[in-house]
Design a protein around this motif. Structure first.
Motif, short mmCIF file in Angstrom:
data_model
loop_
_atom_site.label_atom_id
_atom_site.label_comp_id
_atom_site.label_asym_id
_atom_site.label_seq_id
_atom_site.Cartn_x
_atom_site.Cartn_y
_atom_site.Cartn_z
N HIS A 57 0.60 -1.09 0.11
CA HIS A 57 0.30 -0.39 0.20
C HIS A 57 0.58 0.95 -0.33
CE1 HIS A 57 -3.09 3.15 1.15
NE2 HIS A 57 -2.35 3.32 2.80
N LYS A 58 2.13 1.58 0.61
CA LYS A 58 2.92 2.39 0.99
C LYS A 58 3.66 2.70 -0.19
CE LYS A 58 6.78 4.21 4.00
NZ LYS A 58 7.45 4.23 4.86
N PHE A 59 3.97 1.52 -1.03
CA PHE A 59 5.16 1.06 -2.03
C PHE A 59 3.98 2.38 -3.39
CE2 PHE A 59 5.76 -0.09 -5.72
CZ PHE A 59 7.56 -0.33 -6.33
N ILE A 60 2.79 1.46 -3.48
CA ILE A 60 1.99 2.25 -4.40
C ILE A 60 1.49 4.03 -4.57
CG2 ILE A 60 -0.76 2.44 -5.46
CD1 ILE A 60 -0.85 -0.44 -4.55
N GLU A 61 1.23 4.20 -3.09
CA GLU A 61 1.71 6.06 -2.96
C GLU A 61 2.01 6.58 -3.49
OE1 GLU A 61 -2.41 6.09 0.45
OE2 GLU A 61 -0.68 6.39 0.57
N SER A 62 3.59 5.98 -3.02
CA SER A 62 4.75 6.29 -3.10
C SER A 62 5.10 6.78 -4.57
CB SER A 62 5.92 6.04 -2.47
OG SER A 62 5.62 5.78 -0.92
N ALA A 63 4.72 5.53 -5.22
CA ALA A 63 4.95 5.03 -7.06
C ALA A 63 3.66 6.51 -7.87
CB ALA A 63 4.31 4.50 -7.30
N ILE A 64 2.51 6.64 -7.24
CA ILE A 64 1.31 7.39 -7.82
C ILE A 64 2.01 8.48 -7.41
CG2 ILE A 64 -0.80 8.20 -7.53
CD1 ILE A 64 -1.47 5.31 -7.15
N THR A 167 7.61 -7.84 -8.40
CA THR A 167 5.99 -6.71 -8.24
C THR A 167 5.93 -6.30 -8.13
OG1 THR A 167 5.24 -9.06 -6.80
CG2 THR A 167 3.66 -7.25 -6.83
N GLU A 168 6.43 -4.85 -7.07
CA GLU A 168 6.87 -4.07 -7.22
C GLU A 168 7.06 -3.35 -8.12
OE1 GLU A 168 9.08 -2.84 -3.86
OE2 GLU A 168 8.30 -3.70 -1.99
N GLN A 169 8.37 -4.08 -8.77
CA GLN A 169 8.63 -3.93 -10.57
C GLN A 169 7.64 -3.50 -11.37
OE1 GLN A 169 11.30 -6.45 -12.64
NE2 GLN A 169 12.12 -4.81 -13.29
N ALA A 170 6.84 -4.73 -11.61
CA ALA A 170 5.01 -4.03 -12.29
C ALA A 170 4.75 -3.73 -11.41
CB ALA A 170 4.96 -6.07 -12.13
N VAL A 171 4.01 -3.53 -10.78
CA VAL A 171 3.05 -2.21 -10.61
C VAL A 171 3.95 -0.79 -10.93
CG1 VAL A 171 2.46 -0.67 -8.34
CG2 VAL A 171 2.06 -3.51 -8.60
N SER A 172 5.38 -0.55 -10.71
CA SER A 172 5.89 1.04 -10.55
C SER A 172 5.68 1.20 -12.56
CB SER A 172 7.37 0.54 -10.30
OG SER A 172 8.19 1.84 -10.44
N LYS A 173 6.20 0.04 -12.90
CA LYS A 173 5.99 -0.08 -14.89
C LYS A 173 4.12 0.65 -15.34
CE LYS A 173 9.84 -0.74 -15.98
NZ LYS A 173 11.19 -0.17 -16.56
N ALA A 174 3.74 -0.28 -14.25
CA ALA A 174 2.33 0.63 -14.79
C ALA A 174 1.64 1.61 -14.51
CB ALA A 174 1.19 -0.67 -13.75
N ILE A 175 2.68 2.20 -12.97
CA ILE A 175 1.92 3.33 -13.05
C ILE A 175 2.41 4.64 -13.52
CG2 ILE A 175 1.56 5.31 -11.13
CD1 ILE A 175 1.67 3.36 -9.16
#
Length: 201
Positions: A57-64, A167-175
């Motif tokens: 959750h924290k990782f996604i918020e930081s990437a956004i 997973t973090e790499q995939a989410v980061s690329k998606a954002i």
């Protein structure tokens, strides 16, 4: 398999986790985004990753937030111009994959003499179920004054791995792809608007 083909195959396997579908972007054409300077996080609806996986959750918020800062937004504690939130979901796909093992002897012939030759082979095929987890991510921006949705970005097909780093790499690329698609579409829309304004009445 040749050495070159093997390298290409390994490269495909390494790169696979970062692929996702093309992002979908929608926004309110009447909303003036140029006036937006501040944002505030709005807690996602339950159940959310904030409860089940606070690290992700924290990782996604930081990437956004990184992409929001890139367009000039600043996080505020009170009276923001917009609220930002995200929603995530996962699904499991089951595929059947078959692997064959065996040996074979090639055919031969006698050229113009018309000998048909022969072939000999034996193989064993094993079929197994392979589960793949894929995630979808939706990012919403809401006008704080009117409490209306003014922007939404959606990306699906994010490969979810047991490896947290992948997973973090995939989410980061998606954002990142979501932000890139937004810039592309907004620039295209702006160009169309300017062209229309130059046309004689």
């Amino acid at each position: 398999m040749s050495k070159i083909l093997m390298i290409l195959a390994l490269g495909t396997l390494v790169a696979a986790p970062v692929y996702a579908q093309k992002p979908q972007i929608q926004w309110d054409k009447e909303f003036d985004f140029s006036k937006v300077k501040t944002f505030k996080w709005q807690p996602p609806s339950s159940p959310s990753l904030a409860d089940s996986n606070p690290i992700m959750h924290k990782f996604i918020e930081s990437a956004i937030e990184k992409e929001l800062v890139n367009v000039g937004f600043t996080e505020a504690t009170d009276d923001p111009d917009v609220y930002v939130t995200y929603h995530g979901s996962t699904e499991t796909e089951v595929q059947l994959r078959s692997t064959s093992f065996g040996y074979g002897v090639g055919s031969y012939g006698m050229g113009g003499w018309g000998m048909s030759g022969y072939s000999l082979g034996s193989s064993h095929t094993t079929t197994r179920e392979v589960e793949t987890k894929k995630g979808s991510l939706v990012v919403d921006i809401v006008d704080s004054m009117e409490k209306q949705l003014v922007w939404r970005g959606t990306v699906s097909g994010i490969l979810i791995s047991d490896d947290q780093a992948k997973t973090e790499q995939a989410v980061s690329k998606a954002i990142e792809s979501m932000a890139k698609q937004n810039r592309k579409l907004r620039a295209k829309a702006g160009s169309t608007t300017r062209s229309a304004a130059k046309e004689p009445a």
